[in-house]
Design a protein around this motif. Structure first.
Motif: not given
Length: 780
Positions: A216-228, A201-214
């Motif tokens: 590969g099932a999980t990605v850690y995304i910083e949503p775009l509204p909180v980037v600033d 579902n990574r494409s469903m959340v717009k933002g910056i990917v900072h990491d993923e689990s060992a």
């Protein structure tokens, strides 16, 4: 200097460790480990004086301000070259400044001249101390109030962090988003807040990917509204870092201006902690200050090995006064080596400024050098046998020892042929004695016992052995050689009696005679010792009895003075009464004859004349009718002592002057016969006096009553009767003497007075009347 090998053999390092454990911070611990004995008389006594002052100070308060300090040598060196201290390091500097200030206050509270002198070099900087305390917390964190700018930056960071968390919390709570999240939580990656999203579902959340689990099932995304917001917070964190660096640099510069003073403070506090550790060790060991000297004299009373604790058996040792060489003999495991180490260790402790576990007034000499030869010195590397190793060490000692040396030799002459060993031991002791050294030797060699008997300034000693249990008592007896007790021990362990008897017969006749002589001496010594103990016990009982008699004498004299004072007070009161009555009667008579216009009638004049005539001093109460001065005083008569107005019974004549001994209560008086008046025997208690009247009661009643020492119930009953009599004769006020004590009797008396119908008021006595120990009562 004392050789390191000597300190090791006498286990001096264990004393250092005990001392280090009692220090409150690293500075005192380091001082304890570096402690070394000194041979300067003034330095030793100064150390002992410091220990004594610290012991006195500890009786009132522990120097707790030393706890938690750290050695800052590395940090101060960094500041010296312009380095920046961290916040925890600044907190340590604050503790050093605080402890320096408190140390000065602590030593000024008592008369501790040496400790005060020690702390005079401490430097205080209250301003810097307070600034660091306000800026750095107890956990070593820089407070928000360290500067206004830092507080503003941190407030902005907290605001940004809350806004980010609020947005992300709403994000993960959304029902639409929960389906795409791996977990409903907010986490951090590289200092930025992110949410865990399923890989598919990574494409469903717009933002910056900072990491993923060992996996590969999980990605850690910083949503775009909180980037600033995260970028803003990161910028603020960089500003915070710069402000913190500025604050720390400013404080480090301030510390750098007084780095020399702080280093000196650290040294002084370390020394102060070391002194207090010495005092705590003295209390722990129940130790006393030794009396020092430079003449090589040792007089140790009930000295204990400091490392054996309560199990240590106290020994009495003397050396250097009547003899310079002490030869200790006795069975194996009897305590000879322990005694040797005890002597050496107590001397080392004294030279280090420590109190020693021995009785008061034990005398310890300061030596320039101490040499020991103790234990098995066999060396495989040098191919030396035990005897060879000992001999090498003793040869070195013979070369170096002098009259200011203490030499301790264990098992002298052992490890070789007994005859040759004894001969060598003989010449070794002769050589050390000629040099003037103070020597203590342990040995099994019989010839050396004889040497001690025959040689001037050499004395025998033995470790005691119980002949019944065949166990050592570990006590040292000076003036008597010891026995090996080999035959007795062999028999106890089960050896055939016949074999033991044959062995006895093989002992040379001369040795047997010496053994019997020693045995007889020990029996005589034991008998004398028992008698001495009995004499000491009787002496102590006599001293206690004398003290009891002295106390009884003091109490007797006090009681005598109280009786005399009471008698004088009664006499003065009676005299005042007579003067008052006489004055009133005379004034009435004058008033009667003063009116010339109306002359007085004859019966009025006669009435006033009779009143004046009938005024008499009330000499004796109740039973007195006539003075019987013309009758001879005999033993058992009841008499009055005129000069002190006290009554008692005649015990008999006393002394060549014809004085009469009188028993007055628990007191005895010697009185001249002319001061006595014979009285009728007193009426038994409870029998009312014939003719007692209102007038007699009015004459005899006192304006005060003393109920001190009585139970509250008894006192109230007596006061109740007294108040009734006082009201009967018309007294306006009275004094109730109940004493101060715990205040219980005073409370009970005043509680009773509140309910008495005829009491108008009552109050505590004035200071001159007796204060809180007296209640003054006024009647209605």
């Amino acid at each position: 200097m004392i050789e390191e090998k000597v300190l090791e053999k006498l286990e001096y390092h264990k004393i250092q460790n005990m001392l280090a454990d009692l220090a409150l911070f690293e500075g005192g611990t380091a001082r304890a480990h570096a402690m070394m004995p000194v041979n300067n008389f003034e330095s030793v006594n100064k150390r002992l004086d410091e220990t004594g002052e610290a012991m006195e100070a500890l009786r009132f308060e522990e120097p707790s301000f030393l706890s938690g300090l750290k050695l800052l040598s590395r940090q101060l060196a960094k500041v010296r070259v312009g380095g920046i201290l961290t916040a925890p390091e600044l907190r340590d500097v604050y503790l050093l400044l605080y402890a320096s200030r408190m140390a000065s206050r602590y030593v000024q509270r008592g008369k501790y001249s040496l400790l005060t002198s020690l702390c005079t070099s401490l430097t205080e900087d209250r301003e810097l101390e307070q600034k660091i305390d306000r800026a750095v917390g107890e956990e070593g964190q820089l407070r928000d109030d360290a500067s206004a700018e830092l507080k503003n930056i941190r407030n902005q960071i907290n605001t940004s962090r809350m806004r980010i968390k609020d947005y992300l919390q709403n994000f993960i709570r959304s029902s639409d988003n929960q389906k795409i999240l791996q977990e409903a939580l907010v986490t951090e990656r590289d200092g930025r807040y992110v949410v865990p999203v399923k890989q598919e579902n990574r494409s469903m959340v717009k933002g910056i990917v900072h990491d993923e689990s060992a996996s590969g099932a999980t990605v850690y995304i910083e949503p775009l509204p909180v980037v600033d917001l995260n970028n803003r917070m990161r910028s603020l964190q960089m500003e915070e870092k710069r402000e913190i660096e500025r604050i720390l640099r400013s404080f480090s510069n301030s510390v750098g201006l007084m780095v020399d003073e702080l280093e000196r403070n650290q040294e002084v506090l370390a020394l102060l902690d070391f002194v207090f550790a010495r005092a705590r060790l003295a209390y722990k060991m129940n130790a006393y200050r030794p009396v020092t000297n430079m003449r090589g004299i040792l007089e140790i009373y009930r000295g204990k090995h400091p490392l054996l604790g309560e199990e240590a058996v106290p020994v009495d040792v003397e050396l250097g006064k009547n003899f310079d060489v002490l030869v200790i003999t006795g069975p194996n495991t009897g305590g000879k080596t322990v005694t040797l180490k005890t002597i050496g260790l107590l001397v080392l402790m004294t030279m280090s400024g420590l109190y020693i576990p021995a009785r008061e007034k034990s005398r310890i000499s300061i030596f320039d050098s101490i040499y020991v030869d103790i234990g098995d010195e066999q060396s495989i590397e040098q191919s030396l046998s035990t005897f060879s190793s000992h001999m090498s060490n003793i040869i070195r000692i013979l070369d170096r020892a002098d009259r200011k040396s203490l030499v301790l030799l264990d098992e002298l002459g052992a490890g070789t042929d007994p005859v040759e060993g004894s001969a060598l031991g003989h010449v070794i002791m002769d050589q050390l004695r000629d040099k003037g050294s103070k020597v203590v030797v342990t040995t099994h060699q019989s010839e050396l016992k004889n040497y001690a008997y025959q040689t001037e300034r050499v004395e025998n000693a033995c470790v005691e052995f119980d002949p019944v249990s065949l166990q050592p008592t570990y006590e040292l007896t000076i003036g008597m050689p010891g026995q090996s007790n080999a035959f007795e021990i062999a028999m106890k362990l089960g050896m055939n009696n016949n074999l033991v008897q044959k062995a006895r017969e093989l002992v040379p006749q001369r040795e047997m005679e010496v053994g019997n002589m020693i045995r007889q001496l020990k029996e005589s010594h034991y008998t004398l010792d028992q008698e001495s103990r009995e004499v000491t016990k009787i002496k102590e009982e006599l001293i206690k009895e004398r003290e009891r008699l002295n106390q009884a004498k003091i109490e007797f004299e006090q009681e005598q003075q109280e009786i005399i004072a009471c008698a004088r007070e009664d006499a003065a009161r009676e005299l005042r009464r007579v003067k008052q009555e006489a004055g009133e009667a005379l004034q009435e008579f004058k008033d009667l004859v003063k009116d010339k216009d109306k002359p007085p009638k004859w019966h009025e004049i006669e009435e006033k004349r009779q009143r004046i005539k009938n005024i008499v001093v009330h000499k004796y109460p109740d039973e007195i009718k006539t003075e019987k001065q013309d009758q001879k005083i005999r033993t058992g008569d009841y008499v009055l002592i005129k000069n002190i107005n006290q009554k008692g019974y005649v015990l008999g004549s006393y002394g060549a002057q014809g004085d009469v001994s009188i028993q007055v209560g628990s007191m005895k008086f010697n009185v001249r016969p002319e001061n006595l008046v014979k009285l009728d025997m007193p009426v038994p208690a409870g029998t009312p006096w014939r003719g007692e009247s209102y007038l007699d009661k009015a004459r005899h009643i006192s304006k005060e009553i003393d109920v001190r020492g009585q139970l509250a119930e008894d006192a109230i009953m007596e006061i109740d009767k007294y108040l009734a009599d006082a009201l009967l004769v018309g007294l306006e006020s009275v004094r109730l003497i109940h004493g101060k004590g715990t205040g219980a009797l005073r409370t009970a008396v005043q509680k009773y007075l509140k309910t008495h119908p005829q009491v108008k008021a009552f109050r505590d006595g004035l200071p001159e009347e007796g204060g809180h120990g007296v209640t003054v009562v006024e009647f209605k």
